[in-house]
Write an enzyme that holds these catalytic residues in place. Sequence first.
Site: not given
Lengths: 322, 322
Positions: B46, B158-159
């Site tokens: 404000e 991925m693994a």
Amino acid sequence: MAAALALAERGRGRTAPNPNVGCIIVNAGRIVGRGWTQPGGRPHAEAMALAAAGDAARGATCYVTLEPCAHASSRGPACADSLITAGIARLVAGLRDPDPRTDGLGAERLRGAGVEVAMGIAEAAARRSMAGFITRRTNGRPFVTLKLAQSLDGAVAMASGSSKWITGPEARAHAHLERARHEAILVGRGTWQADAPLLDVRLAGLGARSPRRILLSRSEGPDGWETVATPGDIAMLADTDHLLVEGGVQTAAAFLSADLVDRLLLYRAPILVGGGLTLPGIGLADLTAAHGRWRLHDSRMLGSDQLQVYERDDRQRDREPV
Amino acid sequence: MAAALALAERGRGRTAPNPNVGCIIVNAGRIVGRGWTQPGGRPHAEAMALAAAGDAARGATCYVTLEPCAHASSRGPACADSLITAGIARLVAGLRDPDPRTDGLGAERLRGAGVEVAMGIAEAAARRSMAGFITRRTNGRPFVTLKLAQSLDGAVAMASGSSKWITGPEARAHAHLERARHEAILVGRGTWQADAPLLDVRLAGLGARSPRRILLSRSEGPDGWETVATPGDIAMLADTDHLLVEGGVQTAAAFLSADLVDRLLLYRAPILVGGGLTLPGIGLADLTAAHGRWRLHDSRMLGSDQLQVYERDDRQRDREPV
């Protein structure tokens, strides 16, 4: 053509070895005949639409998703001849028939008889509509859809194996509707032993459309089941142009590893499971090899679940074979 | 109010412990002032809008996402008083300020001075806009967003641990934009050891908005990092109303198990990995307990990836606490 394509869907999964074709005949702005390939492949869509149209076929336009056949058989006359005899003035066709007995000859015969012919209209949609027929012709095997019902973290079941229920009733009803669009459903031995699934179509009015049941197994199957020893053996399934692979994840991985999946049907529930059963290895060398294989075709909400349909992305495949 | 809400976003992640408020002042159909809470919490929205409006604030309407404060501080006057002094004729506010020093007193003081006041306008949007401030006030901890970049089968890597790349450049750029909206980012020790991530904002013009880096670890962190020993300890992070949890899956599971995730940011690539790293157990008793926790808030495409934003579903929680 959109109306003809919608009619073609009525036959999907019931017309093998014939394609599921849709046909609509319009005379002076009025639809005078509708047809779709009937179960078992005959009558053809055009024959059904012509029978409905009767004399109103004279001077009419015929919209059909596949080029009308040019070869008569013991089961019926050639549709190209029937359309000429009925006095069709104009033909709008989707896909050119890859069957060497037609393959442009249908359109040629119609043109020779003075019929105005436009072919290749909405061809991509027609091709998708007859994906089963085309895959059988091109790859010598059924068009394979893999269905997975998953959580947001990719689990198809809890670690305990419990999967009742990941998805809600709307998604499960949709999955039953998909069953009715396939000649056969396949599951692995693990799923069969755990669930002994009925694999029927539990939707009002569609009970009679339950597909044949196939077990992926090297030993003999139970009563009422056919078996295939390996994913590649689906090529030997008679009268099967659309195969739905329903489970479990080991079977899914076997089909993906063999590059035998054309379409993914992913039902995803807004839940996290954690430590659940997910897709095991599919023989991926690295992440680069994973990309460019799938293209999103459809996405919609089914209750609070989301259905996503992915199709094999052949554009990429052609550029970068894996 | 939509314009004020958009301005409020500019401060998100930089105003703690103050709320990120947006404000717009309109006189005779013209925007005469815009404001948003500045970094560190002051000036208030404000005050900034009033400074821009100057004399044009007299007789104007002020749209603000939060009730103007009624309490002066050493850092500035009460906004309610400033609005009265400036001659604002009408106030349209979003959320009533939960701060007990205001909590309706701002609106009351404005009404007492003859200002027409409407409060609770676009309240749900205002509440979401200030979720960090509200969560800090209500739960005494930051609002926690968990980010996961996944394949269709739920793999985040991925693994082998390789995760470069699951998602494409558009999704990664969006993830960097999200970083700029958080005071702090947290990763686990595994991710830190594997990647030693910078966690900065690699977007042109936003480099200065890189958040503080937090390590989930019982031992001391590296230079430039803060540490928390457990997920619950995030309550002790100073000046942090928005915390982004970026990885890996063990850390994600720790926060989910502790029920400390408010929002899921799922980037999903159109790939299948198979046998990859997925979310480990999160202490779920059965599938029923998994349902009703998450609600889809936003879904969009980022290149060929899909972003889905889920929010904690408090409606369900209230009915069926887990």
